[in-house]
Design an enzyme around this catalytic site. Sequence first.
Site, mmCIF file in Angstrom:
data_model
loop_
_atom_site.group_PDB
_atom_site.id
_atom_site.type_symbol
_atom_site.label_atom_id
_atom_site.label_comp_id
_atom_site.label_asym_id
_atom_site.label_seq_id
_atom_site.Cartn_x
_atom_site.Cartn_y
_atom_site.Cartn_z
ATOM 1 N N ILE A 204 12.047 138.202 -32.819
ATOM 2 C CA ILE A 204 13.145 137.174 -32.873
ATOM 3 C C ILE A 204 13.984 137.184 -31.602
ATOM 4 C CG2 ILE A 204 15.470 136.583 -34.509
ATOM 5 C CD1 ILE A 204 14.349 138.742 -36.302
ATOM 6 N N HIS A 205 14.235 136.141 -31.199
ATOM 7 C CA HIS A 205 14.961 136.121 -29.851
ATOM 8 C C HIS A 205 15.793 134.802 -29.502
ATOM 9 C CE1 HIS A 205 11.650 134.187 -27.776
ATOM 10 N NE2 HIS A 205 12.650 133.860 -26.672
ATOM 11 N N ARG A 206 15.477 133.760 -30.084
ATOM 12 C CA ARG A 206 16.095 132.428 -29.712
ATOM 13 C C ARG A 206 17.561 132.640 -30.191
ATOM 14 N NH1 ARG A 206 13.051 129.507 -26.730
ATOM 15 N NH2 ARG A 206 10.743 129.692 -27.387
ATOM 16 N N ASP A 275 9.934 133.296 -33.572
ATOM 17 C CA ASP A 275 10.650 132.305 -33.173
ATOM 18 C C ASP A 275 10.281 132.114 -31.680
ATOM 19 O OD1 ASP A 275 12.143 134.310 -31.614
ATOM 20 O OD2 ASP A 275 14.192 133.430 -32.849
#
Length: 361
Positions: A204-206, A275
């Site tokens: 997850i990084h967006r 993501d």
Amino acid sequence: MRICTVVGARPQFIKAAVVSRALEKSGIEEVIVHTGQHYDDEMSRVFFEELGVPPPIANLEVGSGSHSTQTGKMMSRLEEFLLAQPAMDWLLIYGDTNSTLAGALVASKLHIPLAHVEAGLRSFNRHMPEEINRIVADRLSDLLFCPTESAVANLRAEGIRSGVHLTGDVMLEATHLFAEEARQKPLTEALTHLASGVYYLATIHRAENTDHPDRLRAIFDGLGRLQETVLLPLHPRTKERLHGLEIPSNVQLLPPVSYLEMLSLIGGARCVLTDSGGLQKEAYWLGIPCITLRKETEWIETLENGWNQLVGSDPNRIVEASRHLPDNQAVQVEFGSVQGERASSHICKYLRNYSYGGTKV
Ligand code: UD1
């Protein structure tokens, strides 16, 4: 021929790994500039070393900041660097990060011909900073290297036809090349232990997930409701946002992993939840189902036969999707390759054909 490549974020180091090899083989001189957007060893140095990317001639050391501060710093430092260099035949940019945007703007201001690898991708969501970066980079580029037919069609719909070439996807090449290396390199003892049973692999990084506490909480809620272990290598941005959030007991947080480790972990996973754009494709090409923690994807080809399911941040949909994974027999439509030739070969060929012999003006 002399090319300046601008990179700055993790996925760009991976793409550059295959293109830089091809440039070297075809006798094109390449000068790599690292903007310093990603700066931790685990997010940067390890990729150069492991994937054999030539060391950057300069690091602009911009570090973190708001989008405008970061992009502005990159622009002024890159301009200064380029003005002190002999003329470049091309400035090469990758993907959709702020480093891509800065490279595109500076090249255009200095009248250096601009080539964009991974052109034409669209999510049609202008709230994504990456979408703005793509639109501007494509509008300014002289050569647009598209990974897929749908990317070519997106550009055509925006009236961009000149300099557009379907080259295939350099990430497909990287996946094939480095998956083979990954198979020959054992995982660390700690990762081998963690990946010994059935597990999900998540990233997850967006900003659309990390910068909205409700969405981040909902995603962790969904991950917590999966039956098995979830391995989650943490992006620094996500790590910063975890304070006060309860991490479910089946979710195992890890430091960022290298590319070879990532490919091994994808290959052994029951399913990937992410993501990230790159990870959706890598999972697809390695035959592993993917659940995408976004509402849309630029890689619509991965949606064929339910290999990739879009669920946003809804915990119920995360759980539901994990119960409807395609079986390994489902036919996957191959995408990302053109006439069986490597994308990097096509890219080198077009760079040569279109050489302007120095600056445009
Ligand atoms: C960027 C790209 C995204 C790409 C991703 C890959 C933009 C707008 N986004 O997002 O398209 O998919 O890289 O990872 O350019 N940080 C560190 N150490 C690092 C790197 C980042 O601590 O080495 C932290 C910073 O504190 C900052 C955040 O992570 O808050 C980085 O934000 P940004 O530079 O926008 O990059 P990404 O979120 O990684």
